[in-house]
Design an enzyme around this catalytic site. Structure first.
Site, PDB file in Angstrom:
ATOM      1  N   GLY A  12       0.845  -1.197   0.000  1.00 40.26           N
ATOM      2  CA  GLY A  12       0.000   0.000   0.000  1.00 40.26           C
ATOM      3  C   GLY A  12       0.874   1.238   0.000  1.00 40.26           C
ATOM      4  O   GLY A  12       1.800   1.347   0.806  1.00 40.26           O
ATOM      5  N   ALA A  13       0.563   2.171  -0.908  1.00 42.80           N
ATOM      6  CA  ALA A  13       1.405   3.359  -1.080  1.00 42.80           C
ATOM      7  C   ALA A  13       0.649   4.643  -0.778  1.00 42.80           C
ATOM      8  O   ALA A  13       0.914   5.680  -1.366  1.00 42.80           O
ATOM      9  CB  ALA A  13       1.962   3.385  -2.500  1.00 42.80           C
ATOM     10  N   GLY A  14      -0.313   4.561   0.144  1.00 44.48           N
ATOM     11  CA  GLY A  14      -0.953   5.784   0.637  1.00 44.48           C
ATOM     12  C   GLY A  14      -0.071   6.399   1.718  1.00 44.48           C
ATOM     13  O   GLY A  14       1.109   6.042   1.870  1.00 44.48           O
ATOM     14  N   ALA A  16       0.040   6.190   5.031  1.00 44.11           N
ATOM     15  CA  ALA A  16       0.595   5.349   6.110  1.00 44.11           C
ATOM     16  C   ALA A  16       1.787   4.554   5.585  1.00 44.11           C
ATOM     17  O   ALA A  16       2.853   4.492   6.223  1.00 44.11           O
ATOM     18  CB  ALA A  16      -0.475   4.418   6.669  1.00 44.11           C
ATOM     19  N   PHE A 116     -13.448  21.913  12.322  1.00 39.52           N
ATOM     20  CA  PHE A 116     -13.959  20.662  11.758  1.00 39.52           C
ATOM     21  C   PHE A 116     -14.885  20.036  12.806  1.00 39.52           C
ATOM     22  O   PHE A 116     -14.779  20.339  13.994  1.00 39.52           O
ATOM     23  CB  PHE A 116     -12.791  19.712  11.446  1.00 39.52           C
ATOM     24  CG  PHE A 116     -12.644  19.365   9.989  1.00 39.52           C
ATOM     25  CD1 PHE A 116     -12.233  20.317   9.076  1.00 39.52           C
ATOM     26  CD2 PHE A 116     -12.897  18.077   9.523  1.00 39.52           C
ATOM     27  CE1 PHE A 116     -12.080  20.004   7.729  1.00 39.52           C
ATOM     28  CE2 PHE A 116     -12.752  17.745   8.188  1.00 39.52           C
ATOM     29  CZ  PHE A 116     -12.346  18.708   7.281  1.00 39.52           C
ATOM     30  N   ASP A 217      -8.698  -5.349   0.525  1.00 36.14           N
ATOM     31  CA  ASP A 217      -7.894  -6.548   0.249  1.00 36.14           C
ATOM     32  C   ASP A 217      -7.092  -6.994   1.474  1.00 36.14           C
ATOM     33  O   ASP A 217      -7.001  -8.181   1.771  1.00 36.14           O
ATOM     34  CB  ASP A 217      -6.932  -6.294  -0.928  1.00 36.14           C
ATOM     35  CG  ASP A 217      -7.637  -5.728  -2.147  1.00 36.14           C
ATOM     36  OD1 ASP A 217      -8.871  -5.863  -2.233  1.00 36.14           O
ATOM     37  OD2 ASP A 217      -6.959  -5.159  -3.000  1.00 36.14           O
ATOM     38  N   GLN A 236     -18.292   4.511   8.914  1.00 32.93           N
ATOM     39  CA  GLN A 236     -18.728   5.909   8.933  1.00 32.93           C
ATOM     40  C   GLN A 236     -19.364   6.348   7.618  1.00 32.93           C
ATOM     41  O   GLN A 236     -18.789   6.135   6.550  1.00 32.93           O
ATOM     42  CB  GLN A 236     -17.526   6.800   9.217  1.00 32.93           C
ATOM     43  CG  GLN A 236     -17.851   8.278   9.195  1.00 32.93           C
ATOM     44  CD  GLN A 236     -16.703   9.111   9.742  1.00 32.93           C
ATOM     45  OE1 GLN A 236     -15.805   9.454   8.994  1.00 32.93           O
ATOM     46  NE2 GLN A 236     -16.734   9.409  11.022  1.00 32.93           N
ATOM     47  N   HIS A 238     -20.148   9.708   5.731  1.00 33.30           N
ATOM     48  CA  HIS A 238     -19.866  11.151   5.731  1.00 33.30           C
ATOM     49  C   HIS A 238     -21.166  11.864   5.381  1.00 33.30           C
ATOM     50  O   HIS A 238     -21.838  11.475   4.426  1.00 33.30           O
ATOM     51  CB  HIS A 238     -18.786  11.450   4.694  1.00 33.30           C
ATOM     52  CG  HIS A 238     -18.190  12.815   4.784  1.00 33.30           C
ATOM     53  ND1 HIS A 238     -18.908  13.959   4.516  1.00 33.30           N
ATOM     54  CD2 HIS A 238     -16.946  13.230   5.120  1.00 33.30           C
ATOM     55  CE1 HIS A 238     -18.122  15.013   4.677  1.00 33.30           C
ATOM     56  NE2 HIS A 238     -16.927  14.596   5.045  1.00 33.30           N
ATOM     57  N   LEU A 248     -17.362  12.928  -2.368  1.00 31.92           N
ATOM     58  CA  LEU A 248     -17.177  13.667  -1.119  1.00 31.92           C
ATOM     59  C   LEU A 248     -17.236  15.180  -1.301  1.00 31.92           C
ATOM     60  O   LEU A 248     -16.573  15.743  -2.183  1.00 31.92           O
ATOM     61  CB  LEU A 248     -15.804  13.288  -0.530  1.00 31.92           C
ATOM     62  CG  LEU A 248     -15.434  13.962   0.783  1.00 31.92           C
ATOM     63  CD1 LEU A 248     -16.317  13.482   1.905  1.00 31.92           C
ATOM     64  CD2 LEU A 248     -13.965  13.690   1.113  1.00 31.92           C
ATOM     65  N   GLU A 251     -16.077  18.279   4.750  1.00 30.38           N
ATOM     66  CA  GLU A 251     -16.609  18.892   5.963  1.00 30.38           C
ATOM     67  C   GLU A 251     -16.079  20.329   6.121  1.00 30.38           C
ATOM     68  O   GLU A 251     -16.687  21.156   6.812  1.00 30.38           O
ATOM     69  CB  GLU A 251     -16.128  18.031   7.129  1.00 30.38           C
ATOM     70  CG  GLU A 251     -16.830  18.252   8.417  1.00 30.38           C
ATOM     71  CD  GLU A 251     -16.442  17.176   9.424  1.00 30.38           C
ATOM     72  OE1 GLU A 251     -16.499  15.979   9.088  1.00 30.38           O
ATOM     73  OE2 GLU A 251     -16.082  17.534  10.539  1.00 30.38           O
ATOM     74  N   ARG A 282     -19.706  13.321  12.704  1.00 33.97           N
ATOM     75  CA  ARG A 282     -20.364  12.832  11.494  1.00 33.97           C
ATOM     76  C   ARG A 282     -21.506  11.859  11.756  1.00 33.97           C
ATOM     77  O   ARG A 282     -22.497  11.852  11.018  1.00 33.97           O
ATOM     78  CB  ARG A 282     -19.325  12.142  10.602  1.00 33.97           C
ATOM     79  CG  ARG A 282     -18.357  13.134  10.061  1.00 33.97           C
ATOM     80  CD  ARG A 282     -17.250  12.491   9.295  1.00 33.97           C
ATOM     81  NE  ARG A 282     -16.403  13.546   8.760  1.00 33.97           N
ATOM     82  CZ  ARG A 282     -15.257  13.345   8.161  1.00 33.97           C
ATOM     83  NH1 ARG A 282     -14.787  12.109   8.023  1.00 33.97           N
ATOM     84  NH2 ARG A 282     -14.555  14.346   7.699  1.00 33.97           N
ATOM     85  N   HIS A 349     -17.980   6.286   3.895  1.00 35.22           N
ATOM     86  CA  HIS A 349     -16.734   7.047   3.783  1.00 35.22           C
ATOM     87  C   HIS A 349     -15.537   6.379   4.424  1.00 35.22           C
ATOM     88  O   HIS A 349     -14.441   6.377   3.872  1.00 35.22           O
ATOM     89  CB  HIS A 349     -16.980   8.417   4.416  1.00 35.22           C
ATOM     90  CG  HIS A 349     -15.825   9.357   4.358  1.00 35.22           C
ATOM     91  ND1 HIS A 349     -15.272   9.765   3.171  1.00 35.22           N
ATOM     92  CD2 HIS A 349     -15.101   9.972   5.340  1.00 35.22           C
ATOM     93  CE1 HIS A 349     -14.270  10.611   3.416  1.00 35.22           C
ATOM     94  NE2 HIS A 349     -14.130  10.735   4.724  1.00 35.22           N
ATOM     95  N   GLU A 380      -5.992   3.119   7.428  1.00 37.49           N
ATOM     96  CA  GLU A 380      -7.404   2.720   7.539  1.00 37.49           C
ATOM     97  C   GLU A 380      -7.580   1.206   7.644  1.00 37.49           C
ATOM     98  O   GLU A 380      -8.554   0.725   8.222  1.00 37.49           O
ATOM     99  CB  GLU A 380      -8.202   3.278   6.347  1.00 37.49           C
ATOM    100  CG  GLU A 380      -9.713   3.193   6.570  1.00 37.49           C
ATOM    101  CD  GLU A 380     -10.522   3.922   5.514  1.00 37.49           C
ATOM    102  OE1 GLU A 380      -9.940   4.766   4.789  1.00 37.49           O
ATOM    103  OE2 GLU A 380     -11.725   3.646   5.412  1.00 37.49           O
ATOM    104  N   ARG A 391     -15.126   8.260  13.884  1.00 37.76           N
ATOM    105  CA  ARG A 391     -13.920   9.082  13.745  1.00 37.76           C
ATOM    106  C   ARG A 391     -14.280  10.549  13.550  1.00 37.76           C
ATOM    107  O   ARG A 391     -15.235  10.859  12.828  1.00 37.76           O
ATOM    108  CB  ARG A 391     -13.108   8.606  12.540  1.00 37.76           C
ATOM    109  CG  ARG A 391     -11.930   9.515  12.229  1.00 37.76           C
ATOM    110  CD  ARG A 391     -11.057   8.980  11.134  1.00 37.76           C
ATOM    111  NE  ARG A 391     -11.646   9.008   9.817  1.00 37.76           N
ATOM    112  CZ  ARG A 391     -11.766  10.091   9.053  1.00 37.76           C
ATOM    113  NH1 ARG A 391     -11.378  11.275   9.495  1.00 37.76           N
ATOM    114  NH2 ARG A 391     -12.295   9.993   7.843  1.00 37.76           N
ATOM    115  N   LEU A 397      -6.056  11.623   8.415  1.00 41.73           N
ATOM    116  CA  LEU A 397      -4.710  11.885   7.888  1.00 41.73           C
ATOM    117  C   LEU A 397      -3.701  11.864   9.030  1.00 41.73           C
ATOM    118  O   LEU A 397      -2.574  11.373   8.883  1.00 41.73           O
ATOM    119  CB  LEU A 397      -4.671  13.231   7.162  1.00 41.73           C
ATOM    120  CG  LEU A 397      -5.436  13.322   5.830  1.00 41.73           C
ATOM    121  CD1 LEU A 397      -5.225  14.686   5.191  1.00 41.73           C
ATOM    122  CD2 LEU A 397      -5.000  12.235   4.863  1.00 41.73           C
TER     123      LEU A 397
HETATM  124  C1  SIN Z   1     -13.349  15.743   4.608  1.00 44.33           C
HETATM  125  O1  SIN Z   1     -12.616  16.637   4.175  1.00 44.33           O
HETATM  126  O2  SIN Z   1     -14.482  15.969   5.029  1.00 44.33           O
HETATM  127  C2  SIN Z   1     -12.851  14.338   4.609  1.00 44.33           C
HETATM  128  C3  SIN Z   1     -11.603  14.191   5.374  1.00 44.33           C
HETATM  129  C4  SIN Z   1     -11.781  13.239   6.478  1.00 44.33           C
HETATM  130  O3  SIN Z   1     -12.527  12.268   6.341  1.00 44.33           O
HETATM  131  O4  SIN Z   1     -11.175  13.457   7.535  1.00 44.33           O
END
Ligand code: SIN
Length: 585
Positions: A12-14, A16, A116, A217, A236, A238, A248, A251, A282, A349, A380, A391, A397
Site C-alpha cells: 500500500g502506497a498511501g 501510512a 472541523f 484486500d 462511517q 460522511h 465527497l 466537511e 459525522r 466514507h 485505515e 472518527r 490523515l
Molecule cells: C473531509 O474533508 O471531510 C474528509 C476528510 C476526512 O474524512 O477526515
C-alpha cells in the site's frame, strides 16, 4: 516462481505506507507494493485537512484534542492510543511542513487552521480551529510530498502489483505472494517484516466516497490467515456526499461557514446539536439528515436529500478555500455553490474497524493483544483503535502519519534487534493462489463478478448502513453467506495475462464478501447504539454490556464468530473528563 527479497515489504502506497517507508529508507532495504500507481492511492482524496493542536488560530491543547477524539468515538477509542496520537500531532505537522507539504497559511505566515466537526476548545465549550489544510486538497499534497521523499530515499516501488496472500511460517509472517498486473506473473516477496497499509473498504456499499480500488484486500487476506478484524460494525457515513453520486464534499465546507438546510430551508442541525450545530461529529449529522428525510422534510421533488448551503460565502472565499468542491458541484451537478445550495446525502466514507494493532503498528490476534511475529499494519486497514465507534473529521490523515511513522520505527528496531535473518520461506500460499486463479479461469459457466458485487452493494446499503435493526442485519448475514458462495463460483472469462482486470476484480470480490460478512455479523451481535452503529431496536448506548471492542474471526469451517476485547480507559482512570458519559453537543 520467482522470489524477490527485501528486508521490509510495505503493501500500500498511501500516506501510512509511504510515511513508514520514509522512516525505514536509508537504514533498511524497503519495498512498497501497490496495486495502483502510488499517486492514485486514496489518501490523495482526503480533502479538508489534518488535525493538530498547534494553536495557530486560537488557544488549543493536545489534551482537548484527545478529549474530543474520545468523546467523538463514543468512548470506544483506546485512550492511551488517542493520547499518543494527539500529543504527537503538532510535531507530525511541522515535520510534514519541513518535508515540503505546501500548507495554506495565515497572513502572519503560520500554517492555517479551520474548524472541523467535533473539534472543540475547553472540553467541549465551542468549536476550535484545529484542522491544518492545503485548500481542499490536503491529502493530495501530503501524498505527493511523501512520494517524492520516498523516491529521493531510494525506496523500491513495485507499482501495479496486487498482493494476493501472506507467507507465514509457524505463525510468523515473512513475505507475500503478488501478481504483477502488467504481465500476470506471480512472484514471491520474501522479507523479515511485512506491513499492510492497504486502506479502507467502502466499495462494498452502493453509495460511497471511496475509490474503485477500496476493496479491503488487506482485511480479506488477514481473515484468510486466521487474523481477526476489530470493530468491523463501525462504518462511517460522511454527511455530505453529492446527491446520487456519493462524491465527497468536504466537511471543511461547513468549517468555512456552510450550513445544512432541509427542504423547508431550515438550518436543522440547530435542533440536533444546539451548541456546535453543523460541526457536530459525522455520526450525529448523518443520522440527523436521515431523520429529516424520514419525517418528510427532505429537499427536492422526491424530498430525498438535504442541501448544503454555501451561498453566504463569497465567490472569492470558495475559490480560495474550496476550489475542488466548487469544481465538483459545477462538473457533476451544474451548480455554482456561490449561487445555489448543493444537494447532498450521507455517503459511505470510512472504516473505523480493521486489523487490530498496538500503538507501534504490531498486528495482534486475540483479546489479550498477542502479537503476530513479523506483521505490522497502519492506516485505515488497521484498528489501533483511535477512532472507536466514530472518527472525527481530519483525524484520519493524522492517524496515517503518526502511526505510519511509529510502525516504521518499530520495524526498524525489530530488524536491528530481533529478526536478524529472514525465516525460511513457505510456499503454501503460492499454491493456494495458483489453485484459486486456476479455479476461476477453468470454469465454463458461473455468474459474472458485476452481478454478485452489485447485489452485495445493495444488501450493505439497505441493511448495514446508518440505521440498522435485528431483522435487517439477520437478513444481511444470511444474504452475505449466499453471496460468499456465489463469489466463490464466479467465472473469469478473460484468460489473458496482461492487465487482466477481470481476474483482479474476481480476487477483490472474494475480499469484499468476506469483510462484509464480518461487518454484518459484528453489527448483528452488538445490541446497542454507539457512534456510527445506530440500532433502531437498541437506540441507547449500553456501557454495562457493550463498552468493549469486537474481534471477528473467520473459522476453518468458513463461519465468522465474534468475541470481545477490553477498551483501554487509562485517561478516564486519571481524570473525570475522559470517563464515558452521555454525548451531547
Ligand atoms: C473531509 O474533508 O471531510 C474528509 C476528510 C476526512 O474524512 O477526515
Amino acid at each position: 516462481m520467482q522470489v524477490v527479497y527485501h528486508d521490509v515489504i510495505i503493501v500500500g502506497a498511501g500516506l501510512a505506507g509511504l510515511r513508514a517507508a520514509v522512516e525505514l529508507a536509508g537504514k533498511h532495504d524497503v519495498a512498497v507494493l501497490s496495486k495502483l500507481h502510488p499517486l492514485r492511492s486514496h489518501s490523495g482524496a482526503a480533502q479538508g485537512g489534518i488535525s493538530a493542536a498547534l494553536g495557530n488560530a486560537e488557544k488549543d491543547s493536545p489534551e482537548w484534542h484527545a478529549y474530543d477524539t474520545i468523546k467523538g468515538s463514543d468512548y470506544l477509542a483506546d485512550q492511551y492510543a488517542v493520547e499518543v496520537m494527539c500529543n504527537d500531532a503538532p510535531r507530525a505537522i511541522i515535520e510534514l511542513e519541513h518535508l515540503g507539504v505546501p500548507f495554506s497559511r495565515f497572513d502572519d505566515g503560520h500554517i492555517a487552521q479551520r474548524p472541523f466537526g467535533g473539534h472543540t476548545k475547553s472540553f467541549g465549550e465551542a468549536p476550535v480551529r484545529r484542522t491544518c489544510y492545503a485548500a481542499d486538497r490536503t491529502g493530495h499534497v501530503c501524498l505527493h510530498t511523501l512520494y517524492e521523499q520516498s523516491l529521493g530515499r531510494n525506496v523500491s516501488f513495485y507499482d501495479e502489483y496486487q498482493v494476493l496472500d501472506l507467507c507465514m511460517v509457524e505463525g510468523a509472517v515473512n513475505g507475500v505472494v503478488a501478481i504483477e498486473l502488467k504481465t500476470g506473473r506471480l512472484l514471491l516477496f520474501h522479507s523479515r517484516a511485512v506491513m499492510f497499509a492497504t486502506g479502507g473498504y467502502g466499495k462494498a456499499w452502493k453509495t460511497t466516497s471511496n475509490a474503485f480500488a477500496n476493496t479491503g484486500d488487506g482485511l480479506g487476506i488477514a481473515l484468510n490467515n486466521g487474523i481477526p478484524l476489530e470493530d468491523m460494525e463501525f462504518v462511517q457515513f460522511h454527511p455530505t456526499g453529492l446527491y446520487q453520486l456519493g462524491i465527497l464534499i468536504t466537511e471543511a465546507a461547513r468549517g468555512e461557514g456552510g450550513v445544512l438546510r432541509n427542504g423547508q430551508g431550515e438550518r436543522f442541525m440547530e435542533r440536533y446539536a444546539p451548541s456546535i450545530k453543523d460541526l457536530a461529529p459525522r455520526d450525529i449529522v448523518s443520522r440527523s439528515i436521515y431523520e429529516e428525510i424520514r419525517t418528510g422534510r427532505g429537499a427536492g421533488p422526491m424530498k430525498d436529500h438535504v442541501l448544503l448551503d454555501l451561498t453566504a460565502l463569497s465567490k472569492e472565499k470558495i475559490a480560495a478555500k474550496l476550489p475542488e468542491i466548487e469544481s465538483f458541484a459545477k462538473i457533476y451537478l451544474g451548480i455554482d455553490p456561490a449561487d445555489e445550495a448543493i444537494p447532498v446525502l450521507p455517503t459511505c466514507h470510512y472504516a473505523m474497524g480493521g486489523i487490530p494493532t498496538d500503538v507501534n503498528g504490531r498486528v495482534t490476534c486475540d483479546p489479550e493483544g498477542s502479537e503476530v511475529f513479523g506483521f505490522w499494519a497502519a492506516g485505515e486497514v488497521a484498528c489501533v483503535s483511535v477512532h472507536g465507534a466514530n472518527r472525527l473529521g481530519s483525524n484520519s490523515l493524522l492517524d496515517l502519519i503518526v502511526f505510519g511513522r511509529r510502525a516504521g520505527k518499530d520495524i526498524s528496531r525489530f530488524l536491528d534487534r530481533v529478526c536478524l535473518a529472514p525465516l525460511p520461506l513457505a510456499t503454501g500460499s503460492a499454491d493456494r493462489v495458483r489453485e484459486m486463479i486456476g479455479r476461476f479461469q477453468g470454469r465454463k459457466d458461473g455468474e459474472t463478478i458485476a452481478a454478485v458485487r452489485s447485489d452485495l452493494q445493495d444488501v450493505m446499503m439497505e441493511k448495514v448502513s446508518v440505521f440498522r435493526n435485528e431483522e435487517g442485519l439477520s437478513d444481511a448475514v444470511d444474504e452475505c453467506a449466499v453471496l460468499r458462495k456465489r463469489a466463490a463460483d464466479i467465472r473469469v472469462s478473460d484468460h489473458s495475462r496482461n492487465f487482466n482486470t477481470e481476474l483482479l476484480e474476481a480476487i477483490e470480490l472474494q475480499h469484499m464478501v468476506n469483510y462484509s460478512t464480518a461487518v454484518a455479523v459484528s453489527a448483528l451481535e452488538r445490541r446497542e447504539s454507539r457512534g456510527a452503529h445506530g440500532r433502531e431496536d437498541y437506540p441507547l448506548r449500553d456501557d454495562a454490556k457493550w463498552l468493549k471492542h469486537s474481534l471477528c474471526f473467520l473459522g476453518e469451517d468458513g463461519k465468522m464468530s465474534v468475541t470481545g476485547k477490553p477498551v483501554d480507559l487509562s485517561l478516564a482512570e486519571a481524570r473525570a473528563e475522559f470517563a464515558p458519559k452521555a454525548r451531547t453537543y
